[in-house]
Motif scaffolding. Sequence first.
Motif, mmCIF file in Angstrom:
data_model
loop_
_atom_site.group_PDB
_atom_site.id
_atom_site.type_symbol
_atom_site.label_atom_id
_atom_site.label_comp_id
_atom_site.label_asym_id
_atom_site.label_seq_id
_atom_site.Cartn_x
_atom_site.Cartn_y
_atom_site.Cartn_z
ATOM 1 N N ARG A 20 0.859 -1.185 0.000
ATOM 2 C CA ARG A 20 0.000 0.000 0.000
ATOM 3 C C ARG A 20 0.898 1.238 0.000
ATOM 4 O O ARG A 20 1.591 1.497 0.975
ATOM 5 N N TYR A 21 0.882 1.968 -1.103
ATOM 6 C CA TYR A 21 1.826 3.090 -1.200
ATOM 7 C C TYR A 21 1.369 4.111 -2.248
ATOM 8 O O TYR A 21 0.440 3.876 -3.021
ATOM 9 N N TRP A 22 2.056 5.254 -2.265
ATOM 10 C CA TRP A 22 1.846 6.293 -3.273
ATOM 11 C C TRP A 22 2.763 6.005 -4.466
ATOM 12 O O TRP A 22 3.982 5.993 -4.334
ATOM 13 N N ARG A 61 -0.804 8.392 -7.150
ATOM 14 C CA ARG A 61 -1.965 7.537 -6.901
ATOM 15 C C ARG A 61 -1.679 6.636 -5.706
ATOM 16 O O ARG A 61 -0.656 5.957 -5.650
ATOM 17 N N PHE A 62 -2.620 6.636 -4.759
ATOM 18 C CA PHE A 62 -2.497 5.763 -3.594
ATOM 19 C C PHE A 62 -3.289 4.490 -3.855
ATOM 20 O O PHE A 62 -4.486 4.542 -4.169
ATOM 21 N N SER A 63 -2.632 3.344 -3.757
ATOM 22 C CA SER A 63 -3.308 2.078 -4.027
ATOM 23 C C SER A 63 -2.481 0.927 -3.491
ATOM 24 O O SER A 63 -1.359 1.111 -3.008
ATOM 25 N N PHE A 89 -6.274 10.015 -4.329
ATOM 26 C CA PHE A 89 -6.145 9.371 -3.021
ATOM 27 C C PHE A 89 -6.641 7.925 -3.008
ATOM 28 O O PHE A 89 -6.615 7.265 -1.969
ATOM 29 N N PRO A 130 -10.358 7.748 2.067
ATOM 30 C CA PRO A 130 -9.576 8.597 1.158
ATOM 31 C C PRO A 130 -10.305 9.898 0.823
ATOM 32 O O PRO A 130 -11.509 9.883 0.559
ATOM 33 N N CYS A 161 5.280 8.795 2.154
ATOM 34 C CA CYS A 161 4.300 8.001 2.893
ATOM 35 C C CYS A 161 2.905 8.623 2.870
ATOM 36 O O CYS A 161 1.913 7.895 2.874
ATOM 37 N N CYS A 187 3.378 3.140 5.897
ATOM 38 C CA CYS A 187 4.230 3.592 4.798
ATOM 39 C C CYS A 187 4.722 2.379 4.018
ATOM 40 O O CYS A 187 5.571 1.622 4.497
#
Length: 212
Positions: free
Chosen positions: A29-31, A62-64, A103, A115, A151, A161
């Motif tokens: 799980r990260y940007w 993109r956060f996913s 997000f 988000p 993070c 993070c």
Amino acid sequence: MIRRATVLFLAALLPLLAGAGQAGATGYRYWSFWEQDGSAWTYATQGPSLARPADGDVHGFRFSVSEDSSDAAKPRGTADFATICAKTPPADGGKRVALVIDFGTPQDAPSGETPPPSRTACAQVPKDATTADALAAVAKPLRYDTNALLCAIAGYPERGCGDQVATEKSPAPAAKETEEEGSGPSVGLIAGIAVVALLATAAIWQARRRAS
């Protein structure tokens, strides 16, 4: 001998049954960081703290949850530089960088967090500024770990993070099925079981023949 043949049959059948389920995988799980090329997004080849965009560039985040860059989710939306920076005139000695900040979805959010809506921003920064500098100009607070991994953007997410996440992948669909989806096992699985059963029957027959 008959008992041994039966054991062999079950041992051969187990991998087929296991293959019918879902295969586990590990994601993170990260940007992720992207660059817009025309109307398409491409995964950035360097981090935002190293990338130095030119005036007129569009960069996205993109956060996913994804396993690697090959299956990472791209920023959503079709906004381009002209749209994002329409109200930001150029300035001497600086540059404008359009940013798309996605997000992500509730499914990818850490437990207990929601988000925020995706947004765009036009950062006006010095000519030698990095993408990280541009992001800091429009989306504080940012959060980094001790290895300079991004993070959080605009405080999201509050925790974690690059956390490891257990994911599942469905097996590839069979080329042809005689039953409607969800009504029973696939043709491939049935055929595999039939082959193993045939081999087991032959082994049992051979064992009885030797015993006689």
